[in-house]
Design an enzyme around this catalytic site. Structure first.
Site, PDB file in Angstrom:
ATOM      1  N   ASP A 142      25.345  63.131 124.127  1.00 11.57           N
ATOM      2  CA  ASP A 142      26.742  62.811 124.393  1.00 11.57           C
ATOM      3  C   ASP A 142      27.632  63.706 123.528  1.00 11.57           C
ATOM      4  O   ASP A 142      27.365  63.873 122.328  1.00 11.57           O
ATOM      5  CB  ASP A 142      27.016  61.338 124.081  1.00 11.57           C
ATOM      6  CG  ASP A 142      28.421  60.917 124.440  1.00 11.57           C
ATOM      7  OD1 ASP A 142      28.645  60.595 125.620  1.00 11.57           O
ATOM      8  OD2 ASP A 142      29.293  60.913 123.546  1.00 11.57           O
ATOM      9  N   ASN A 185      39.795  65.818 125.333  1.00 15.86           N
ATOM     10  CA  ASN A 185      40.582  65.913 126.565  1.00 15.86           C
ATOM     11  C   ASN A 185      42.054  65.607 126.316  1.00 15.86           C
ATOM     12  O   ASN A 185      42.944  66.250 126.881  1.00 15.86           O
ATOM     13  CB  ASN A 185      40.022  64.957 127.626  1.00 15.86           C
ATOM     14  CG  ASN A 185      38.898  65.571 128.431  1.00 15.86           C
ATOM     15  OD1 ASN A 185      38.814  66.789 128.569  1.00 15.86           O
ATOM     16  ND2 ASN A 185      38.022  64.739 128.952  1.00 15.86           N
ATOM     17  N   HIS A 214      42.279  68.380 130.443  1.00 17.68           N
ATOM     18  CA  HIS A 214      41.031  68.232 131.198  1.00 17.68           C
ATOM     19  C   HIS A 214      40.436  69.574 131.630  1.00 17.68           C
ATOM     20  O   HIS A 214      39.212  69.698 131.762  1.00 17.68           O
ATOM     21  CB  HIS A 214      41.260  67.345 132.424  1.00 17.68           C
ATOM     22  CG  HIS A 214      41.469  65.909 132.066  1.00 17.68           C
ATOM     23  ND1 HIS A 214      40.431  65.062 131.746  1.00 17.68           N
ATOM     24  CD2 HIS A 214      42.601  65.169 131.943  1.00 17.68           C
ATOM     25  CE1 HIS A 214      40.902  63.864 131.463  1.00 17.68           C
ATOM     26  NE2 HIS A 214      42.224  63.898 131.567  1.00 17.68           N
ATOM     27  N   ASP A 256      36.639  70.568 130.919  1.00 16.34           N
ATOM     28  CA  ASP A 256      35.640  71.043 131.894  1.00 16.34           C
ATOM     29  C   ASP A 256      34.944  72.300 131.384  1.00 16.34           C
ATOM     30  O   ASP A 256      33.715  72.443 131.509  1.00 16.34           O
ATOM     31  CB  ASP A 256      36.317  71.342 133.234  1.00 16.34           C
ATOM     32  CG  ASP A 256      36.736  70.075 133.975  1.00 16.34           C
ATOM     33  OD1 ASP A 256      36.306  68.978 133.566  1.00 16.34           O
ATOM     34  OD2 ASP A 256      37.495  70.191 134.959  1.00 16.34           O
ATOM     35  N   GLU A 305      30.593  62.920 129.935  1.00 16.63           N
ATOM     36  CA  GLU A 305      30.196  63.879 128.902  1.00 16.63           C
ATOM     37  C   GLU A 305      28.761  63.654 128.426  1.00 16.63           C
ATOM     38  O   GLU A 305      28.360  64.152 127.379  1.00 16.63           O
ATOM     39  CB  GLU A 305      31.155  63.798 127.705  1.00 16.63           C
ATOM     40  CG  GLU A 305      31.118  62.494 126.934  1.00 16.63           C
ATOM     41  CD  GLU A 305      32.089  61.453 127.476  1.00 16.63           C
ATOM     42  OE1 GLU A 305      32.477  60.561 126.690  1.00 16.63           O
ATOM     43  OE2 GLU A 305      32.463  61.530 128.659  1.00 16.63           O
TER      44      GLU A 305
END
Length: 302
Positions: A176, A184, A189, A193, A219
């Site tokens: 994770d 974010n 965002h 990504d 994630e």
């Protein structure tokens, strides 16, 4: 196209072969059904033009054998016979033939049948290609290019069954990205990504060819490590975490100042024969332990 012609009559075989080659196709010739079947297995022709009555495997048996073996690629079959009754036509079609031509063979008629065969086999080849592409897309995460949960379920089921049968060990590592929500929030965002793609590439860089790397969701990532003990898996994941840190992705919302990863590992072994779902749960619990212990670390399931 590659066309296989099977006929025990030398004259008829010669006429059929000449007609096929005149139509611009490669031709394989067999003097009986058994030879035709061997050539079919060896060359996988696009079209089979076969006599009905032949020594060894006859035309009907050859049709049935071809249809039983086919997977994605389709073989167009034309049955040649001097028997022209309706019952014979139906028997040939029921055995798997696509078309039916009576003897003596008219080269023009065979040329016409091959034009139809080209259209049909091209269509089937296109459909097989699209099915393959769609199957790959259905098993691929569009953001990272990693395998997704569907592919994980398939691969893990096979690995678990093999490991049970042959008493082999394997490990799973649940990973994770640390403090990713705040990443974010701070960077947006789109940057998130890009970060996930970079982390995915870092994990792949540490994986063997036999290992599997999957996007588990959000994630979270999962690594499946065949023939790897917990301790061996820990070494792999320590390298993976180092590889993520080496990306040097700034993260103001993380105490380390960089984007980091945490991981939890569980292993299937002769001493710990649990099902795959329980193993994933144990790896997830170990991941939470890594988070609770300060993140940016690897923990083993108890």
């Amino acid at each position: 196209m590659k066309v296989l012609v099977a006929d025990d009559d030398p004259g008829s075989l010669m006429v059929a072969r000449a007609a096929v080659e005149r139509s611009g196709h490669d031709c394989l010739a067999a003097a009986d059904g058994d030879e035709a079947w061997k050539l079919y297995l060896q060359h996988q022709p696009d079209v089979v033009v076969t006599d009905w009555m032949m020594p060894g495997m006859d035309g009907l048996a050859l049709c049935r054998a071809i249809r039983a073996r086919e997977a994605d690629l389709y073989t167009y079959i034309v049955m040649l016979t001097s028997q022209g009754s309706r019952d014979d036509v139906l028997a040939g079609l029921e055995a798997g033939a696509d078309d039916y031509v009576t003897k003596p063979l008219d080269p023009f008629v065979l040329h016409a049948r091959l034009l139809v065969a080209l259209r049909v086999t091209t269509l089937h080849a296109d459909l097989a290609h699209y099915r393959k592409v769609l199957s790959q897309e259905a098993r691929t995460d569009p953001l990272t290019g990693l395998h997704n949960r569907l592919k994980l379920s398939e691969d893990l089921e096979q690995l678990h069954a093999r490991s049970q049968r042959y008493a082999e060990v394997y490990s799973v590592a649940m990973c994770d990205v640390d403090n990713f929500k705040s990443y974010n929030d701070i960077y947006g965002h789109q940057a998130g990504d890009l970060a996930l793609r970079a982390v995915a590439a870092a994990l792949v860089s540490q994986a063997r060819k036999s290992d599997g790397v999957y996007r588990f969701g959000g994630e979270e990532f999962l690594m499946v490590l065949p023939n790897q003990t917990q301790l061996g898996a820990r070494e792999v994941m320590e390298r993976a975490l180092h590889s993520v840190r080496e990306l040097a992705i700034p993260h103001e919302g993380d105490p380390a100042g960089l984007l980091t990863l945490s991981a939890g590992i569980a292993a299937f072994s002769a001493e710990h024969r649990v099902d795959a779902e329980q193993l994933l749960g144990e790896a997830d619990s170990a991941l939470y332990a890594a988070k609770a212990a300060g993140r940016n670390r690897v923990e083993l399931a108890l």
